[in-house]
Write an enzyme that holds these catalytic residues in place. Structure first.
Site, PDB file in Angstrom:
ATOM      1  N   ASP A  45      40.778  67.976  54.262  1.00  0.00           N
ATOM      2  CA  ASP A  45      40.034  67.572  53.065  1.00  0.00           C
ATOM      3  C   ASP A  45      39.762  66.075  53.020  1.00  0.00           C
ATOM      4  OD1 ASP A  45      38.908  68.055  50.378  1.00  0.00           O
ATOM      5  OD2 ASP A  45      40.492  66.664  49.832  1.00  0.00           O
TER       6      ASP A  45
ATOM      7  N   HIS B  59      42.781  56.413  42.246  1.00  0.00           N
ATOM      8  CA  HIS B  59      42.416  55.179  42.944  1.00  0.00           C
ATOM      9  C   HIS B  59      42.790  53.999  42.052  1.00  0.00           C
ATOM     10  CE1 HIS B  59      40.208  57.024  46.234  1.00  0.00           C
ATOM     11  NE2 HIS B  59      39.573  57.789  45.377  1.00  0.00           N
TER      12      HIS B  59
ATOM     13  N   ASP C 241      41.387  68.616  42.506  1.00  0.00           N
ATOM     14  CA  ASP C 241      40.971  67.516  43.389  1.00  0.00           C
ATOM     15  C   ASP C 241      41.344  66.176  42.756  1.00  0.00           C
ATOM     16  OD1 ASP C 241      40.044  66.139  45.551  1.00  0.00           O
ATOM     17  OD2 ASP C 241      37.927  66.593  45.247  1.00  0.00           O
TER      18      ASP C 241
ATOM     19  N   HIS D  21      36.700  71.548  53.522  1.00  0.00           N
ATOM     20  CA  HIS D  21      35.888  70.575  52.779  1.00  0.00           C
ATOM     21  C   HIS D  21      34.483  70.681  53.372  1.00  0.00           C
ATOM     22  CE1 HIS D  21      35.128  66.354  51.153  1.00  0.00           C
ATOM     23  NE2 HIS D  21      34.146  66.497  52.011  1.00  0.00           N
TER      24      HIS D  21
ATOM     25  N   ASN E 122      45.475  63.985  53.535  1.00  0.00           N
ATOM     26  CA  ASN E 122      44.839  62.717  53.943  1.00  0.00           C
ATOM     27  C   ASN E 122      45.623  61.490  53.468  1.00  0.00           C
ATOM     28  OD1 ASN E 122      44.141  63.126  51.265  1.00  0.00           O
ATOM     29  ND2 ASN E 122      42.129  62.176  51.475  1.00  0.00           N
TER      30      ASN E 122
ATOM     31  N   ASN F  43      33.377  63.086  45.473  1.00  0.00           N
ATOM     32  CA  ASN F  43      32.892  63.847  46.609  1.00  0.00           C
ATOM     33  C   ASN F  43      33.517  65.247  46.621  1.00  0.00           C
ATOM     34  OD1 ASN F  43      31.424  64.216  48.937  1.00  0.00           O
ATOM     35  ND2 ASN F  43      33.047  63.500  50.281  1.00  0.00           N
TER      36      ASN F  43
ATOM     37  N   HIS G  68      36.564  72.746  46.454  1.00  0.00           N
ATOM     38  CA  HIS G  68      35.616  72.149  45.495  1.00  0.00           C
ATOM     39  C   HIS G  68      34.149  72.546  45.703  1.00  0.00           C
ATOM     40  CE1 HIS G  68      35.397  69.421  48.893  1.00  0.00           C
ATOM     41  NE2 HIS G  68      36.504  68.774  48.570  1.00  0.00           N
TER      42      HIS G  68
END
Lengths: 328, 446
Positions: free
Chosen positions: B159, B316, B312, B186, B99, B285, B239
């Site tokens: 994902d 950020h 995961d 996901h 992503n 998430n 996850h």
């Protein structure tokens, strides 16, 4: 009390102190000159990220009647919608010398972030955050109930010093999306009232069984069984009908039939039961005109009490509870 | 080239042995190691000796689920910064999620990410290819082209988004069989999770945050194991976070379905109670679940229902976390805390029979097998690639977000004291970490 973020944060003693101070404030509001000098020279900022004319005006009136300067900061379009971030807005207000911030925000927890992130050092009053809390609404509701249910005798018409022990309160409507319901359940429980929530199952949150209240899906049965002392109708937003999954209920008419306070249900209430609504009302949906305009309706009184409650909260946060006696 | 003589390391927490690393492989073990080092020294080869008498040696860790953010969000992380963080966390291989911007849905993008990894020199980067074009869930991406590219993609995932269309998921599961690929799902039913901010339950009801119900994960896990059975494919669950998902995967495995599942370190140790302060560092998430879910995923990891731990790792920048909960980005970093969290939750936890060999299995051997990474997750034996990590099991350290090597500071473990510390990491025979500090390829040359 440093901030007022959640009704759940208030102890019984703190809640009663606020209600008693509210009574003092309310008494001043029937005088010819309503203005008190208590907060002269202090600046209260109303930081509203969400439209709410009534709540903003109520806070504004409260601050002005305490002689505070008021800055209205209408910041519609927060960082959620890519405007200025809450942090930068807060830093700006702090730099301009705000002494207290009253915040209304569509994001649950935004007042909590404002109070705990170090962005501002002033007291923060939650004027409603998302689906979380609206503590001054719960306080004004409790004040209104206390006046009607616990007033009289040596406690005077406002029920000074009293709680709401044993009062039976029924709250009807969209509990899932309602900060009013959450705040009221917390505060009424603290004050000793017995609360029953009534809603279609789709409008109750998963986890509601852990709340300190009873839950029912049947309004008629609840009115008959509980024999409430107060019934509070929550606003139901018409758009709830058209959201994902076909909406939360099939039609406004069906909602009204099953959960609206119509003439028949009004007549079934005990004679002393007061009818409450936090406003704004959808007449004909959750409440009929007959109920809203009946003598037992406290809806307009709630608005008046809202100003007094907000005066009390601002006064206690900014002038300090210890000065209460001296200022009388 | 520098060679390494590791003295008296406890292999997988068991017997102590010397290891001699030369020419990118484990050249000698036991008594032979010192002899080999002596011989090499006599030939003028540089031998660095490491006292590992208090350390445990594991095969280099392999992460099946890493967000390196490059290309597109280099402000959050780059391939270089992310793989350096990986090395410090004991990883010698990471799978870079698709992503990015542009999305890794073509051979061009996956080759670029792979090349950036090779150039950075911190760890092997195995790009994950998107299942659908642009992660839009409408049309299969050119999975075969990505498989045949230099990046040799074997793991495919949208994902961040669920491949929720059942027909598209079925096609993807079938199609990747041609090159021994796997779809990593996901699992999130999108309609049940519109606007969801945290686990739906007692805490969300109180906080007034829109709930992410466990059933939205479990419904997709149940559907996908049945689809995998129907078409005879393998499927991997990203996850996994709920007790119900553990039950479904356990049932599927008992039925003989070729399903593997991962759990993140944070889902092994944190619960939705952490969200009470509205701190966006705990927004992730799938969301943090209940204590009962944490107990279930721990038990699932211990009994093998959950095959692996995957980080995961989701960096950020500050501005995406320093805001209202609703406005914040989802995700937390994890590469540098993963091993310590697993030690805290599982190895040091008397409730579970989970030892260092299990750490090697769930964080190296099995993730390498799922990703079909031939040179990773190998046993520590002579002739095997020299991908390994030395861990001090008795050390403790305090997490300082600013001191972590990832380019972002969004860790949920700020100021927490964690057990176990990575002392050294070796990838292809070269030390990427020594004395707990990363060492760039240029440092070693100098």
């Amino acid at each position: 009390m440093r901030h007022l973020l959640s009704a759940a944060d208030l102890s019984r003693a703190e809640a009663i102190e606020i209600l008693d101070t509210t009574a003092t404030m309310a008494a001043t509001q029937s005088r010819e000159i309503k203005k008190l000098p208590a907060l002269r020279g202090l600046t209260v900022v109303n930081l509203f990220f969400e439209d709410s004319t009534r709540t903003r005006i109520s806070f504004e009136a409260a601050a002005k009647r305490l002689s505070a300067d008021v800055i209205n900061f209408s910041a519609k379009g927060s960082s959620v919608s890519k405007g200025e971030s809450l942090k930068d807005t807060a830093l700006t207000l702090a730099a301009m010398g705000a002494d207290a911030v009253v915040i209304r925000h569509q994001a649950s927890g935004a007042p909590h972030r404002l109070a705990t992130s170090g962005w501002v050092r002033t007291p923060v009053v939650n004027a409603g955050d998302g689906m979380h809390q609206h503590p001054t609404q719960a306080l004004l509701d409790a004040f209104t109930m206390r006046r009607h249910l616990a007033g009289g005798g040596e406690a005077g018409p406002d029920g000074i010093g009293r709680d709401l022990a044993g009062a039976k309160v029924v709250i009807v409507g969209d509990v899932l999306h309602s900060r009013v319901a959450r705040s009221n359940v917390d505060l009424l429980h603290t004050l000793g009232a017995d609360v029953t929530l009534v809603a279609p199952p789709t409008l109750l949150p998963v986890g509601v069984h852990t709340w300190p209240c009873a839950v029912s899906y049947d309004l008629n049965a609840t009115i008959a069984d509980v024999r409430p002392d107060a019934i509070m109708m929550l606003r139901v937003q018409r758009e709830r009908m058209s959201s994902a999954g076909g909406g939360f209920f099939p039609s406004p008419m069906e909602y009204s039939r099953r959960y609206g306070l119509d003439g028949t249900r009004l007549a079934a209430l005990p004679e002393h039961c007061v009818v409450m609504h936090p406003g704004p009302m959808n007449r004909g949906l959750e409440i009929s005109a007959k109920a809203a305009d009946s003598p037992r309706s406290t809806i307009v009184e709630q608005v008046a009490n809202g100003v007094a409650v907000r005066m009390a909260v601002l006064y206690l946060l900014l002038a300090g509870g210890t000065e209460t006696e001296g200022s009388r | 080239m520098t060679t390494y003589l590791i003295r008296a390391a406890s292999v997988l927490g068991g017997e102590r042995s010397d290891l001699y690393l030369a020419d990118g492989v484990i050249a000698a073990l036991g008594a032979d190691a010192a002899d080999a080092a002596t011989t090499a020294r006599a030939d003028g080869v540089d031998v660095v000796e490491i006292d590992a008498s208090t350390l445990i040696a594991l095969p280099g860790l392999v992460d099946l689920h890493t967000h390196l953010r490059e290309p597109g969000r280099e402000d959050a992380e780059t391939v270089a910064s992310g793989t350096r963080a990986a090395a410090v966390g004991g990883f010698t291989c990471v799978h870079a999620m698709a992503n990015t911007d542009p999305v890794a849905d073509t051979a061009g993008v996956v080759e670029q990410v792979w090349r950036l990894g090779e150039d950075a020199g911190w760890a092997q980067v195995r790009p994950v290819g998107a299942v659908t074009v642009g992660l839009r869930g409408e049309q299969l991406a050119e999975l075969g082209a990505m498989a045949d590219s230099a990046a040799a993609v074997r793991v495919f995932s949208d994902d961040g988004k669920c491949v929720d269309d059942p027909v598209l998921m079925r096609r993807a599961l079938e199609y990747v069989k041609a090159f021994d690929g796997v779809v990593a799902q996901h699992a999130q039913e999108p309609r049940l999770t519109q606007g969801a901010l945290m686990h739906e339950g007692v805490v969300s009801a109180e906080l007034g945050l829109t709930g992410w119900p466990a059933v939205a994960e479990e419904a997709i896990v149940a559907r996908d194991v049945l689809l995998a059975e129907h078409v005879g494919s393998r499927v991997h669950i990203c996850h996994l976070s709920t007790a119900g998902s553990v039950d479904i995967v356990r049932w599927a495995k008992a039925r003989g379905i070729d399903v593997t599942a991962e759990v993140t370190p944070h889902h092994l140790i944190l619960t939705d109670e952490a969200v009470r302060g509205y701190d966006p560092q705990f927004k992730v998430n799938p969301p943090l679940r209940t204590a009962a879910d944490v107990a279930a995923v721990r038990a699932g990891l211990a009994d093998g229902t959950i095959d692996i731990v995957a980080t995961d790792h989701a960096p950020h920048p500050d501005e995406d976390k320093d805001c209202e909960f609703a406005a914040a980005a989802m995700g937390m970093t994890g590469l540098e805390t993963a091993l310590s969290v697993v030690v805290a939750a599982m190895v040091d936890n008397p409730e579970y029979d989970f030892d260092w060999a299990d750490v090697a299995r769930t964080m190296s051997t099995t993730p390498a097998a799922i990703g079909r990474v031939a040179e990773q997750g190998r046993p520590l034996e002579v002739g095997e690639p020299a991908n390994l990590v030395l861990v001090d099991p008795d050390a403790t350290w305090t997490v300082d977000p600013a001191a972590l090597r990832t380019a972002s500071e969004n860790t949920p473990f700020a100021s927490d004291e964690l057990p176990a510390r990575v002392i050294a990491t070796f990838w292809r025979g070269r030390a990427t970490v020594l004395d707990g500090e990363p060492r760039a390829r240029t440092d070693v040359r100098a």
